[in-house]
Design a protein around this motif. Structure first.
Motif, PDB file in Angstrom:
ATOM      1  N   LYS A 268       5.741  -0.440  -9.713  1.00 46.19           N
ATOM      2  CA  LYS A 268       5.107  -1.551 -10.450  1.00 46.19           C
ATOM      3  C   LYS A 268       6.170  -2.418 -11.117  1.00 46.19           C
ATOM      4  CE  LYS A 268       1.384  -2.440 -11.816  1.00 46.19           C
ATOM      5  NZ  LYS A 268       0.535  -3.568 -11.340  1.00 46.19           N
ATOM      6  N   ALA A 269       7.225  -1.772 -11.612  1.00 43.40           N
ATOM      7  CA  ALA A 269       8.278  -2.522 -12.301  1.00 43.40           C
ATOM      8  C   ALA A 269       9.199  -3.238 -11.316  1.00 43.40           C
ATOM      9  CB  ALA A 269       9.102  -1.564 -13.167  1.00 43.40           C
ATOM     10  N   THR A 270       9.162  -2.827 -10.037  1.00 47.48           N
ATOM     11  CA  THR A 270      10.108  -3.359  -9.053  1.00 47.48           C
ATOM     12  C   THR A 270       9.563  -4.569  -8.311  1.00 47.48           C
ATOM     13  OG1 THR A 270      11.008  -1.163  -8.734  1.00 47.48           O
ATOM     14  CG2 THR A 270      11.424  -2.725  -6.956  1.00 47.48           C
ATOM     15  N   THR A 271       8.268  -4.596  -8.091  1.00 48.64           N
ATOM     16  CA  THR A 271       7.715  -5.640  -7.205  1.00 48.64           C
ATOM     17  C   THR A 271       6.633  -6.466  -7.888  1.00 48.64           C
ATOM     18  OG1 THR A 271       6.620  -6.074  -5.096  1.00 48.64           O
ATOM     19  CG2 THR A 271       6.043  -4.007  -6.190  1.00 48.64           C
ATOM     20  N   LYS A 272       6.525  -7.688  -7.417  1.00 54.89           N
ATOM     21  CA  LYS A 272       5.445  -8.572  -7.903  1.00 54.89           C
ATOM     22  C   LYS A 272       4.200  -8.404  -7.016  1.00 54.89           C
ATOM     23  CE  LYS A 272       7.498 -11.541 -11.016  1.00 54.89           C
ATOM     24  NZ  LYS A 272       8.394 -10.480 -11.428  1.00 54.89           N
ATOM     25  N   MET A 273       4.368  -7.707  -5.891  1.00 54.24           N
ATOM     26  CA  MET A 273       3.218  -7.501  -5.008  1.00 54.24           C
ATOM     27  C   MET A 273       2.174  -6.649  -5.729  1.00 54.24           C
ATOM     28  SD  MET A 273       4.852  -6.766  -1.206  1.00 54.24           S
ATOM     29  CE  MET A 273       6.180  -5.655  -1.643  1.00 54.24           C
ATOM     30  N   LYS A 274       0.909  -6.846  -5.356  1.00 52.34           N
ATOM     31  CA  LYS A 274      -0.133  -5.953  -5.862  1.00 52.34           C
ATOM     32  C   LYS A 274       0.159  -4.557  -5.309  1.00 52.34           C
ATOM     33  CE  LYS A 274      -2.914  -9.103  -7.665  1.00 52.34           C
ATOM     34  NZ  LYS A 274      -2.924  -9.236  -9.120  1.00 52.34           N
ATOM     35  N   LEU A 275      -0.110  -3.542  -6.132  1.00 52.83           N
ATOM     36  CA  LEU A 275       0.171  -2.172  -5.688  1.00 52.83           C
ATOM     37  C   LEU A 275      -1.146  -1.414  -5.468  1.00 52.83           C
ATOM     38  CD1 LEU A 275       2.402  -0.065  -5.114  1.00 52.83           C
ATOM     39  CD2 LEU A 275       2.066   0.730  -7.464  1.00 52.83           C
ATOM     40  N   VAL A 276      -1.387  -1.053  -4.203  1.00 50.81           N
ATOM     41  CA  VAL A 276      -2.578  -0.275  -3.841  1.00 50.81           C
ATOM     42  C   VAL A 276      -2.096   1.133  -3.489  1.00 50.81           C
ATOM     43  CG1 VAL A 276      -4.384  -0.023  -2.080  1.00 50.81           C
ATOM     44  CG2 VAL A 276      -3.850  -2.289  -2.998  1.00 50.81           C
ATOM     45  N   VAL A 277      -2.718   2.155  -4.071  1.00 48.92           N
ATOM     46  CA  VAL A 277      -2.302   3.528  -3.769  1.00 48.92           C
ATOM     47  C   VAL A 277      -3.279   4.121  -2.747  1.00 48.92           C
ATOM     48  CG1 VAL A 277      -1.854   5.826  -4.697  1.00 48.92           C
ATOM     49  CG2 VAL A 277      -1.160   3.813  -5.991  1.00 48.92           C
ATOM     50  N   LYS A 278      -2.704   4.641  -1.657  1.00 54.76           N
ATOM     51  CA  LYS A 278      -3.523   5.175  -0.549  1.00 54.76           C
ATOM     52  C   LYS A 278      -3.358   6.689  -0.469  1.00 54.76           C
ATOM     53  CE  LYS A 278      -3.992   4.755   4.516  1.00 54.76           C
ATOM     54  NZ  LYS A 278      -3.309   5.883   5.141  1.00 54.76           N
ATOM     55  N   GLY A 279      -4.521   7.364  -0.329  1.00 54.51           N
ATOM     56  CA  GLY A 279      -4.479   8.820  -0.208  1.00 54.51           C
ATOM     57  C   GLY A 279      -5.057   9.496  -1.439  1.00 54.51           C
TER      58      GLY A 279
ATOM     59  N   ILE B 120      -7.135   1.018  -4.771  1.00 54.31           N
ATOM     60  CA  ILE B 120      -6.908   2.329  -4.150  1.00 54.31           C
ATOM     61  C   ILE B 120      -7.530   2.363  -2.754  1.00 54.31           C
ATOM     62  CG2 ILE B 120      -6.794   3.642  -6.322  1.00 54.31           C
ATOM     63  CD1 ILE B 120      -9.664   4.613  -5.774  1.00 54.31           C
ATOM     64  N   VAL B 121      -6.960   3.215  -1.911  1.00 54.78           N
ATOM     65  CA  VAL B 121      -7.609   3.541  -0.636  1.00 54.78           C
ATOM     66  C   VAL B 121      -8.000   5.015  -0.718  1.00 54.78           C
ATOM     67  CG1 VAL B 121      -7.491   3.544   1.875  1.00 54.78           C
ATOM     68  CG2 VAL B 121      -6.087   1.912   0.582  1.00 54.78           C
ATOM     69  N   VAL B 122      -9.303   5.264  -0.735  1.00 60.74           N
ATOM     70  CA  VAL B 122      -9.796   6.640  -0.680  1.00 60.74           C
ATOM     71  C   VAL B 122      -9.522   7.128   0.737  1.00 60.74           C
ATOM     72  CG1 VAL B 122     -11.816   8.128  -0.895  1.00 60.74           C
ATOM     73  CG2 VAL B 122     -11.604   6.084  -2.337  1.00 60.74           C
ATOM     74  N   SER B 123      -8.632   8.092   0.863  1.00 57.45           N
ATOM     75  CA  SER B 123      -8.182   8.453   2.212  1.00 57.45           C
ATOM     76  C   SER B 123      -7.641   9.868   2.222  1.00 57.45           C
ATOM     77  CB  SER B 123      -7.068   7.479   2.649  1.00 57.45           C
ATOM     78  OG  SER B 123      -6.534   7.847   3.898  1.00 57.45           O
ATOM     79  N   ASN B 124      -7.882  10.574   3.329  1.00 60.25           N
ATOM     80  CA  ASN B 124      -7.192  11.847   3.556  1.00 60.25           C
ATOM     81  C   ASN B 124      -6.316  11.734   4.807  1.00 60.25           C
ATOM     82  OD1 ASN B 124      -9.093  12.085   5.647  1.00 60.25           O
ATOM     83  ND2 ASN B 124     -10.446  13.366   4.411  1.00 60.25           N
TER      84      ASN B 124
ATOM     85  N   VAL C  92       0.865  -1.181   0.000  1.00 60.43           N
ATOM     86  CA  VAL C  92       0.000   0.000   0.000  1.00 60.43           C
ATOM     87  C   VAL C  92       0.904   1.234   0.000  1.00 60.43           C
ATOM     88  CG1 VAL C  92      -1.769   1.253   1.294  1.00 60.43           C
ATOM     89  CG2 VAL C  92      -1.765  -1.261   1.296  1.00 60.43           C
ATOM     90  N   PHE C  93       0.897   1.945  -1.115  1.00 60.18           N
ATOM     91  CA  PHE C  93       1.813   3.072  -1.297  1.00 60.18           C
ATOM     92  C   PHE C  93       1.069   4.372  -0.919  1.00 60.18           C
ATOM     93  CE2 PHE C  93       3.813   5.914  -4.750  1.00 60.18           C
ATOM     94  CZ  PHE C  93       4.805   6.344  -3.890  1.00 60.18           C
TER      95      PHE C  93
END
Ligand SMILES: Cc1cc2nc3c(=O)[nH]c(=O)nc-3n(C[C@H](O)[C@H](O)[C@H](O)COP(=O)(O)O)c2cc1C
Length: 405
Positions: free
Chosen positions: A270-281, A299-303, A209-210
């Motif tokens: 995305k190019a570095t990891t095989k993990m799923k990438l979720v973007v938070k914020g 995605i995480v809808v987040s403030n 979770v980025f």
């Protein structure tokens, strides 16, 4: 001659009588509640009656843990937990956005067969309730992230571990007995960032979770004010190296969070990891569309719980436009101000796949360690189950916008 009887004028006025009655009632709250007439009086008395629970089983809602946590934590640590930014307006906006959504209930549908199970990236959880990444759990309880991991394990909840955890991903994963999701803050050193990614991968983490909402900084005034109330010597625990007790972050000189974050960084991850990438914020339809364009997996809808930018916009207000852009292509999670089962139901009805909570489980942790986190999760589960029964929704998939007024 004895003293004359005091004149009638010196007896208490009507208002004084009322004040004395209230004072008496505050001294004997259970009796007093019966006589309360205004909502404010009732609230004051109710808080007095239920203040200071001594066991998680006494809690009626998650806010009962908040009071205990506040009484147990030193002012600076409480300030760190409670703070928003600027006037803390966005914290309140998160709550207001949820309160402003009204529900429509359905009747005479068997409410006893509710199934809250939720699937994310092929894994099924008993509920859609997720533990948001919160830094430094040992600032709130000596057992820190390990206590949280035990609670997540016993209740089988998804736990997201912060980059600035006070316990390593290796130890937390072992205690949890299953992979957690790893939250990434980019560092200004790519090798140090890659090291965290590889450590998470090495213990079987499947989702990263980025978090992208703090790059421009945040003005946490409440925290700074609370720090001034703390008379302890903070440098007994905190050294000048801010990452000293953060086992995932390199201790090398000059390591800081990366400020120059752009969409290129998402491509690089995305190019570095095989993990799923979720973007938070993420908070806007435009950025939700860019997430799709860059191949983000969720995605995480987040403030950031109102502690990033003072937008004044609750996350639940942001959710519809984002769900409409995502159109079910990737999972949409949300956090910010979720405190009740009905709150969670509203987000699911708008189209979120899961709902994360931050401060509430930390209130539980600070109050009673593992049992406190479990207590908070149990209350949220019970409340969600109840509202699903009231709405006649037997599964999470049945919760949709038709239940919103
Ligand atoms: C004390 C505290 C520390 C946090 N640390 C992190 C963190 O390390 N990484 C992150 O992505 N979000 C962090 N957050 C934000 C949470 O993940 C989440 O977005 C927020 O707490 C949700 O709002 P709520 O507290 O109202 O439930 C933190 C929040 C709090 C309150």
């Amino acid at each position: 001659m004895g003293n004359p009887t005091p004149p009638l004028m010196s007896s208490p006025s009507h208002l004084e009588h009322r004040r004395l009655l209230l004072k008496f009632m505050l001294g004997s709250p259970l009796l007093g509640l019966t006589f309360c007439t205004t909502p404010a009086e009732k609230k004051e008395l109710t808080e007095k009656i239920f203040d200071g629970i001594t066991d998680p089983s006494q809690a009626l809602d998650v806010f009962d843990f908040e009071k205990v946590a506040q009484s147990k934590l030193p002012p600076a640590h409480w300030g760190y937990l409670a703070t928003g930014v600027n006037d803390d307006i966005t914290i309140q906006a998160n709550r207001d956005a949820i309160a402003n959504v009204k529900l429509k209930m359905r009747r005479l549908i068997d409410p006893t067969q509710v199934d809250m199970s939720t699937t994310l990236f092929g894994k099924t959880w008993p509920t859609p309730i997720v533990l948001s990444p919160v830094s430094s759990h040992r600032a709130f309880h000596p057992e820190g992230e390990l206590a949280t991991a035990r609670a997540a394990k016993s209740k089988n909840h998804l736990q997201i571990l912060s980059t600035v955890t006070t316990t390593s991903v290796e130890d937390v994963t072992a205690e949890r007995g299953a992979p957690v999701w790893y939250q990434l803050y980019a560092l200004n050193d790519w090798d140090a960032t890659k090291d965290m990614i590889q450590r998470a991968e090495a213990v079987g983490t499947e989702v990263m979770v980025f978090t992208v909402d703090l790059a421009a900084g945040s003005n946490r005034i409440t925290l700074e004010r609370m720090k001034r109330l703390d008379t302890r010597q903070c440098n007994n625990c905190h050294s000048s190296n801010r990452f000293e007790h953060k086992p995932m972050v390199s201790n090398a000189e000059g390591i800081e969070f990366e400020e120059k974050l752009t969409w290129d960084y998402v491509d690089k991850l995305k190019a570095t990891t095989k993990m799923k990438l979720v973007v938070k914020g993420i908070e806007t339809a435009e950025d939700a569309a860019l997430c799709l364009k860059h191949g983000v997996d969720g995605i995480v809808v987040s403030n950031h719980g109102g502690r990033a930018s003072e937008t004044g916009r609750g996350t639940l207000d942001c959710l519809p436009e984002m769900v409409d852009v995502i159109q079910g292509k990737i999972p949409v999670l949300i956090d910010g101000g979720f405190r009740r089962g009905t709150d969670i139901f509203k987000a699911l009805a708008i189209g979120a796949n899961a709902v994360c909570v931050g401060r509430p489980y930390i209130w539980g942790l600070a109050s009673f360690g593992q049992q406190g986190v479990e207590g908070v999760l149990q209350i949220l589960r019970d409340e969600l189950e109840m509202v699903m029964g009231q709405a006649g929704t037997k599964t999470v998939a049945e919760i949709n916008r038709s239940f919103l007024a």
